[in-house]
Design a protein around this motif. Structure first.
Motif, mmCIF file in Angstrom:
data_model
loop_
_atom_site.group_PDB
_atom_site.id
_atom_site.type_symbol
_atom_site.label_atom_id
_atom_site.label_comp_id
_atom_site.label_asym_id
_atom_site.label_seq_id
_atom_site.Cartn_x
_atom_site.Cartn_y
_atom_site.Cartn_z
ATOM 1 N N SER A 85 11.036 1.483 2.453
ATOM 2 C CA SER A 85 10.061 1.355 3.523
ATOM 3 C C SER A 85 10.349 0.111 4.331
ATOM 4 O O SER A 85 10.743 -0.909 3.806
ATOM 5 C CB SER A 85 8.648 1.242 2.943
ATOM 6 N N SER A 86 10.138 0.189 5.624
ATOM 7 C CA SER A 86 10.300 -1.003 6.449
ATOM 8 C C SER A 86 8.921 -1.580 6.727
ATOM 9 O O SER A 86 7.926 -0.872 6.711
ATOM 10 C CB SER A 86 11.011 -0.657 7.752
ATOM 11 N N ASN A 89 6.454 0.055 9.426
ATOM 12 C CA ASN A 89 5.607 1.227 9.212
ATOM 13 C C ASN A 89 4.976 1.256 7.822
ATOM 14 O O ASN A 89 4.554 2.287 7.358
ATOM 15 C CB ASN A 89 6.390 2.514 9.475
ATOM 16 N N THR A 90 4.916 0.109 7.160
ATOM 17 C CA THR A 90 4.279 0.019 5.852
ATOM 18 C C THR A 90 3.162 -1.017 5.907
ATOM 19 O O THR A 90 3.355 -2.117 6.403
ATOM 20 C CB THR A 90 5.297 -0.382 4.760
ATOM 21 N N HIS A 91 2.000 -0.639 5.397
ATOM 22 C CA HIS A 91 0.841 -1.530 5.372
ATOM 23 C C HIS A 91 0.435 -1.748 3.920
ATOM 24 O O HIS A 91 0.404 -0.810 3.130
ATOM 25 C CB HIS A 91 -0.317 -0.893 6.151
ATOM 26 N N GLN A 92 0.128 -2.991 3.569
ATOM 27 C CA GLN A 92 -0.370 -3.306 2.241
ATOM 28 C C GLN A 92 -1.893 -3.346 2.279
ATOM 29 O O GLN A 92 -2.468 -3.995 3.142
ATOM 30 C CB GLN A 92 0.127 -4.670 1.775
ATOM 31 N N GLY A 143 -2.518 6.902 7.314
ATOM 32 C CA GLY A 143 -1.160 7.040 6.796
ATOM 33 C C GLY A 143 -1.131 7.801 5.486
ATOM 34 O O GLY A 143 -2.012 8.604 5.194
ATOM 35 N N GLU A 144 -0.096 7.514 4.699
ATOM 36 C CA GLU A 144 0.119 8.185 3.424
ATOM 37 C C GLU A 144 0.349 7.123 2.347
ATOM 38 O O GLU A 144 1.106 6.179 2.557
ATOM 39 C CB GLU A 144 1.341 9.095 3.533
ATOM 40 N N VAL A 165 0.884 1.657 2.069
ATOM 41 C CA VAL A 165 0.575 2.826 2.876
ATOM 42 C C VAL A 165 1.644 2.978 3.955
ATOM 43 O O VAL A 165 1.885 2.035 4.722
ATOM 44 C CB VAL A 165 -0.824 2.725 3.529
ATOM 45 N N LYS A 166 2.267 4.129 3.992
ATOM 46 C CA LYS A 166 3.242 4.420 5.034
ATOM 47 C C LYS A 166 2.461 4.912 6.250
ATOM 48 O O LYS A 166 1.805 5.953 6.197
ATOM 49 C CB LYS A 166 4.236 5.489 4.571
ATOM 50 N N THR A 167 2.490 4.110 7.322
ATOM 51 C CA THR A 167 1.759 4.467 8.536
ATOM 52 C C THR A 167 2.612 5.375 9.395
ATOM 53 O O THR A 167 3.837 5.399 9.281
ATOM 54 C CB THR A 167 1.343 3.219 9.313
ATOM 55 N N ASN A 168 1.946 6.076 10.302
ATOM 56 C CA ASN A 168 2.665 7.026 11.157
ATOM 57 C C ASN A 168 3.298 6.379 12.347
ATOM 58 O O ASN A 168 3.048 5.404 12.857
ATOM 59 C CB ASN A 168 1.702 8.131 11.616
#
Length: 168
Positions: A85-86, A89-92, A143-144, A165-168
């Motif tokens: 994940s970068s 587009n990734t949220h903690q 996100g997912e 969380v992988k955001t869109n």
């Protein structure tokens, strides 16, 4: 009182010179205490323990909690890098308080989310129990769920990453 309001109060107190803060309204009471000193010399003095950390003082002193937080964030960032994940587009989802992490509303009910679950910003993803109060933690973003970083029943620190969380 919503969790977002509590988070805002924590941020304001953390960014101010206030060392202790108490708020009471409509049967809700929030008490915050900081360990941070004004200067390097004063930080060597005996730390003030928060109300949530006080019962656990012998097992986990309050002073080391601050240095561990960046290490945990780095660990979560390393985990994000390992999963491919970068940061763009990734949220903690971070713990807004010290407490016990629970994946479901009760032991006999299913977890709020699993890896791969699609979430919305206002969706509850877990509970953090602090001082017999069960605080619902929301996803904060759409996100997912890419990864669950803590185990059910695990003690968590303020600012500790709980989910990626992988955001869109």
């Amino acid at each position: 009182m919503k969790i977002q309001e509590i988070r805002e109060i924590i941020k304001l107190v953390d960014g101010s010179s206030i060392n202790e803060f108490t708020y009471e309204a409509e049967g809700t009471k929030i008490k915050l205490k900081k360990n941070v000193g004004v200067s390097a010399e004063s930080s060597a003095a005996a730390p003030v323990q928060s109300a949530a950390a006080a019962p656990q003082a012998p097992a986990a002193p309050a002073a080391p909690a601050a240095p561990e937080a960046p290490a945990k964030e780095e660990k979560a960032a390393d985990q994000a890098a390992e999963t491919g994940s970068s940061d763009a587009n990734t949220h903690q989802i971070l713990s807004p308080m010290v407490g016990t992490f629970y994946q479901s509303p009760s032991p006999e009910e299913p977890a709020y989310v699993q890896v791969g679950t699609k979430v919305t910003a206002d969706q509850v993803v877990c509970i953090v129990e602090a001082m017999k109060l069960f605080n619902e933690i929301e996803a904060e973003v759409d996100g997912e769920i890419a990864e669950i970083l803590v185990k059910d029943g695990q003690l968590v620190e303020y600012g500790q990453p709980l989910f990626l969380v992988k955001t869109n």
